[in-house]
Motif scaffolding. Structure first.
Motif, PDB file in Angstrom:
ATOM      1  N   GLY A  37      13.434 -36.816-144.079  1.00 27.56           N
ATOM      2  CA  GLY A  37      14.735 -37.294-144.532  1.00 27.56           C
ATOM      3  C   GLY A  37      15.375 -38.233-143.528  1.00 27.56           C
ATOM      4  O   GLY A  37      15.950 -39.261-143.903  1.00 27.56           O
ATOM      5  N   LEU A  40      13.638 -41.639-143.738  1.00 30.17           N
ATOM      6  CA  LEU A  40      14.059 -42.415-144.912  1.00 30.17           C
ATOM      7  C   LEU A  40      15.504 -42.883-144.771  1.00 30.17           C
ATOM      8  O   LEU A  40      15.832 -44.043-145.065  1.00 30.17           O
ATOM      9  N   ALA A 221      18.133 -46.304-152.681  1.00 29.70           N
ATOM     10  CA  ALA A 221      17.311 -45.165-153.080  1.00 29.70           C
ATOM     11  C   ALA A 221      16.742 -44.446-151.864  1.00 29.70           C
ATOM     12  O   ALA A 221      16.700 -43.205-151.820  1.00 29.70           O
ATOM     13  N   LEU A 222      16.299 -45.196-150.855  1.00 29.76           N
ATOM     14  CA  LEU A 222      15.764 -44.586-149.635  1.00 29.76           C
ATOM     15  C   LEU A 222      16.838 -43.782-148.907  1.00 29.76           C
ATOM     16  O   LEU A 222      16.584 -42.660-148.437  1.00 29.76           O
ATOM     17  N   ALA A 225      17.598 -40.589-150.991  1.00 35.02           N
ATOM     18  CA  ALA A 225      16.493 -39.632-150.880  1.00 35.02           C
ATOM     19  C   ALA A 225      16.479 -38.972-149.505  1.00 35.02           C
ATOM     20  O   ALA A 225      16.254 -37.760-149.379  1.00 35.02           O
ATOM     21  N   VAL A 228      19.260 -36.345-149.288  1.00 34.12           N
ATOM     22  CA  VAL A 228      18.917 -35.137-150.045  1.00 34.12           C
ATOM     23  C   VAL A 228      17.940 -34.262-149.262  1.00 34.12           C
ATOM     24  O   VAL A 228      18.092 -33.037-149.177  1.00 34.12           O
ATOM     25  N   LEU A 229      16.910 -34.880-148.667  1.00 34.36           N
ATOM     26  CA  LEU A 229      15.943 -34.116-147.891  1.00 34.36           C
ATOM     27  C   LEU A 229      16.574 -33.474-146.656  1.00 34.36           C
ATOM     28  O   LEU A 229      16.274 -32.321-146.319  1.00 34.36           O
TER      29      LEU A 229
END
Length: 258
Positions: A37, A40, A221-222, A225, A228-229
């Motif tokens: 995460g 990203l 988006a990266l 994401a 979230v991770l």
């Protein structure tokens, strides 16, 4: 008595051995999720910082596409990558000693004039400018045909009633045009307020290809994401502790019941 005690202890010991193993596996997965995460999340921000520049638009000359005070993200590009319909950030000493935001309506070799039934005309073709305020003409007053020199651009603001653009510089030595080299970036989106990506200027498609949108959606988006991770991985520890405590209480109650 000794045999009975051994029989009861074995299953309990076996269960206790499996629980820490499962916990260690979960913790490792949690750490991997957080690490990925971070890669990203930070990678997305770094990529965006390299590709894009933020600007605050000071005037209403690009209304309704971009209002005064709006914050935009513009992709860093070379002037040779500019196409008709692009909204660009440029700086030309003849115009002003500051970055300006206008729309490219003609490129080197094009002829541009106005107006035919209230429409802009480029290379003999009437252009449908859907981004203009509804019901407004392409210009307040007509201007004669201008042939854009190679390597230069003809730019207009979307608020044609209130824009100091190429039409205000027709008597200059360059006939109102700006060098491609003066372009610093191409506007991809309005981020404050969050109006999103600019609409595609489809009215210019008959004259040639349009610019492709930049990677802004991928960058966002990266970052999402990654967030979230990170949150999911970080939440595993407290969740695992509560789950372990619940299992311990359940085991104690079960043993006590026997």
């Amino acid at each position: 008595m000794g045999g009975e005690s051994t029989t009861r202890t074995a299953p309990h010991g076996g269960g206790a051995t499996k629980a820490p193993t499962a916990g260690r596996t979960g913790q490792r997965l949690s750490n991997i999720a957080v690490a990925l995460g971070l890669v990203l999340f930070l990678g997305g921000f770094a990529w965006g910082a390299v590709i894009y520049r933020p600007y605050t638009v000071p005037t209403s000359s690009m209304t309704p596409t971009i209002d005064a005070g709006d914050r935009v993200l513009a992709q860093r590009i070379d002037g040779t990558d500019v196409h008709r319909g692009d909204v660009v950030v440029f700086k030309d000493a003849t115009w002003a000693n500051a970055p300006m935001v206008k729309r490219v309506v003609a490129v080197g070799g094009d002829t541009v004039s106005c107006c035919q039934k209230g429409k802009l005309k480029v290379n003999g073709k009437v252009i449908d400018e859907s981004y203009l305020p509804a019901g407004t003409p392409a210009e307040i007053t007509n201007f004669p045909t201008v042939t854009v020199p190679e390597g230069r651009l003809f730019l207009l603001g979307d608020e044609r009633d209130n824009s100091v653009d190429s039409t205000a510089h027709l008597t200059d030595a360059a006939g109102g045009t700006v060098s491609r080299g003066a372009v610093d970036a191409r506007v991809d989106a309005v981020v404050w307020p969050m109006n999103g990506m600019l609409e595609r200027p489809t009215g210019f498609e008959t004259l040639g290809g349009l610019s492709s949108p930049g990677p802004l959606r991928t960058v966002v988006a990266l970052v999402i994401a990654g967030a979230v991770l990170i949150l999911g991985g970080a939440a595993y520890g407290p969740f695992a502790k509560r789950a372990a405590a619940s299992r311990a209480r359940a085991g104690t109650e079960h043993t006590g019941g026997r």
